[in-house]
Design a protein around this motif. Structure first.
Motif, PDB file in Angstrom:
ATOM      1  N   PRO A  79       0.839  -1.207   0.000  1.00  0.00           N
ATOM      2  CA  PRO A  79       0.000   0.000   0.000  1.00  0.00           C
ATOM      3  C   PRO A  79       0.876   1.260   0.000  1.00  0.00           C
ATOM      4  O   PRO A  79       1.838   1.361   0.749  1.00  0.00           O
ATOM      5  N   GLY A  80       0.556   2.184  -0.888  1.00  0.00           N
ATOM      6  CA  GLY A  80       1.340   3.411  -1.005  1.00  0.00           C
ATOM      7  C   GLY A  80       2.313   3.391  -2.166  1.00  0.00           C
ATOM      8  O   GLY A  80       2.826   4.440  -2.564  1.00  0.00           O
ATOM      9  N   GLU A 134      -2.064  12.439  -3.546  1.00  0.00           N
ATOM     10  CA  GLU A 134      -2.423  11.248  -2.783  1.00  0.00           C
ATOM     11  C   GLU A 134      -1.276  10.832  -1.872  1.00  0.00           C
ATOM     12  O   GLU A 134      -1.482  10.447  -0.715  1.00  0.00           O
ATOM     13  N   HIS A 135      -0.051  10.922  -2.371  1.00  0.00           N
ATOM     14  CA  HIS A 135       1.122  10.606  -1.545  1.00  0.00           C
ATOM     15  C   HIS A 135       1.294  11.630  -0.424  1.00  0.00           C
ATOM     16  O   HIS A 135       1.569  11.271   0.721  1.00  0.00           O
ATOM     17  N   ARG A 136       1.131  12.894  -0.745  1.00  0.00           N
ATOM     18  CA  ARG A 136       1.402  13.946   0.231  1.00  0.00           C
ATOM     19  C   ARG A 136       0.377  13.963   1.360  1.00  0.00           C
ATOM     20  O   ARG A 136       0.693  14.356   2.480  1.00  0.00           O
ATOM     21  N   LYS A 137      -0.842  13.519   1.076  1.00  0.00           N
ATOM     22  CA  LYS A 137      -1.875  13.507   2.111  1.00  0.00           C
ATOM     23  C   LYS A 137      -1.555  12.502   3.221  1.00  0.00           C
ATOM     24  O   LYS A 137      -2.103  12.597   4.310  1.00  0.00           O
ATOM     25  N   LYS A 138      -0.668  11.547   2.923  1.00  0.00           N
ATOM     26  CA  LYS A 138      -0.389  10.482   3.888  1.00  0.00           C
ATOM     27  C   LYS A 138       0.760  10.804   4.835  1.00  0.00           C
ATOM     28  O   LYS A 138       1.096  10.002   5.695  1.00  0.00           O
ATOM     29  N   THR A 139       1.385  11.946   4.670  1.00  0.00           N
ATOM     30  CA  THR A 139       2.525  12.273   5.525  1.00  0.00           C
ATOM     31  C   THR A 139       2.560  13.759   5.838  1.00  0.00           C
ATOM     32  O   THR A 139       2.233  14.585   4.996  1.00  0.00           O
ATOM     33  N   TYR A 140       2.990  14.082   7.044  1.00  0.00           N
ATOM     34  CA  TYR A 140       3.079  15.477   7.475  1.00  0.00           C
ATOM     35  C   TYR A 140       3.973  16.295   6.564  1.00  0.00           C
ATOM     36  O   TYR A 140       3.697  17.436   6.244  1.00  0.00           O
ATOM     37  N   PHE A 141       5.077  15.714   6.147  1.00  0.00           N
ATOM     38  CA  PHE A 141       6.094  16.471   5.421  1.00  0.00           C
ATOM     39  C   PHE A 141       5.619  16.926   4.051  1.00  0.00           C
ATOM     40  O   PHE A 141       6.151  17.847   3.478  1.00  0.00           O
ATOM     41  N   TYR A 142       4.611  16.248   3.485  1.00  0.00           N
ATOM     42  CA  TYR A 142       4.107  16.648   2.175  1.00  0.00           C
ATOM     43  C   TYR A 142       2.623  16.991   2.198  1.00  0.00           C
ATOM     44  O   TYR A 142       2.077  17.476   1.236  1.00  0.00           O
ATOM     45  N   GLY A 143       1.956  16.701   3.267  1.00  0.00           N
ATOM     46  CA  GLY A 143       0.513  16.907   3.333  1.00  0.00           C
ATOM     47  C   GLY A 143       0.138  18.125   4.145  1.00  0.00           C
ATOM     48  O   GLY A 143       0.896  19.076   4.295  1.00  0.00           O
TER      49      GLY A 143
END
Length: 247
Positions: A79-80, A134-143
């Protein structure tokens, strides 16, 4: 007394964070993230026609498979991870592997789109941007950013996100995004329509010409359409000269 208690709490959190960070590097990868597979079916968009022999590539682990006669595929993925789906006469598409649910992937037939490079580039850019989001929403550093004080109060959360698979996936796709965006910018000034309009090359000659004479991104950064036409005409003449010389 309160200061001492706060110090002990912070020290405890630091030691836990340090221990988990060390485990991250010591434990085998399979212990931390079990490798699974992504599966699904590939269809032609707007129809129920299943697409065989499409190539599904996991850009994280580089594994590639083909869809079978019924349009089904299964590829090693977590996943991811990001999948790139390609098929001749269809536009490429990127898809982020979700949880355990099967994927239904719709490919757009290239010759059904408007014969306009700008329109095609916009569609591809939209797909790339959607996957990156979609990737950035899953992590603080990009979301979505949190209050920095959150990571002062909960340093463990900050460390876990720093070493998370989601952040690595986001960074990896950002590299693909930047490269693909540059290629799209080149396509604006070096494409089949422009080459046809500015040369007399045959289809066979055009295929090799477009591979051998495709400009670099740094060349086209300040181009306009007239610069592109001039480059194509001069390059085509040079290409035809080499063919005549070899006869």
């Amino acid at each position: 007394m309160l200061i001492l208690q706060k110090y002990l709490i912070d020290m405890k959190a630091f030691l836990i964070t340090l221990s988990l960070s060390l485990l991250w590097f010591i434990l085998p990868k399979k212990t931390l993230a079990q490798i699974t597979s992504a599966k699904g079916v590939i269809l032609e968009k707007g129809t129920q026609i299943r697409i065989a022999l499409a190539v599904v590539t996991n850009i994280n682990n580089k594994q590639a498979v083909g869809s079978n006669d019924m349009g089904f595929f299964q590829v090693k993925a977590k996943p991811g991870d990001t999948l790139l789906i390609t098929k001749r006469h269809f536009d490429n598409i990127y898809v982020v592997v979700p949880g355990n649910q099967d994927l239904v992937i719709n490919l757009v037939r290239a010759d059904m789109m408007l014969d306009d490079v700008t329109i095609k580039a916009e569609n591809k850019q939209q797909n790339l941007s959607a996957v990156r989001l979609e990737h950035r929403k899953k992590t603080y550093f990009y979301g979505k950013k949190r209050n920095p004080l959150y990571y002062v109060r909960y340093p463990l959360a900050g460390i876990m996100e720093l070493f998370s698979a989601e952040r690595k996936n986001a960074k990896r796709f950002d590299r693909y995004y930047n490269n693909e965006t540059k290629e799209l910018e080149i396509d604006r000034f070096f494409n089949v329509s422009l080459v046809k309009n500015n040369t007399s090359l045959t289809e066979k000659q055009m295929n090799k010409f477009m591979l051998d004479y495709r400009p670099k991104h740094k060349q086209i950064k300040n181009w306009n359409i007239y610069d592109a036409a001039d480059y194509i005409k001069k390059s085509a003449k040079q290409y035809l000269d080499t063919l005549n010389t070899s006869l």
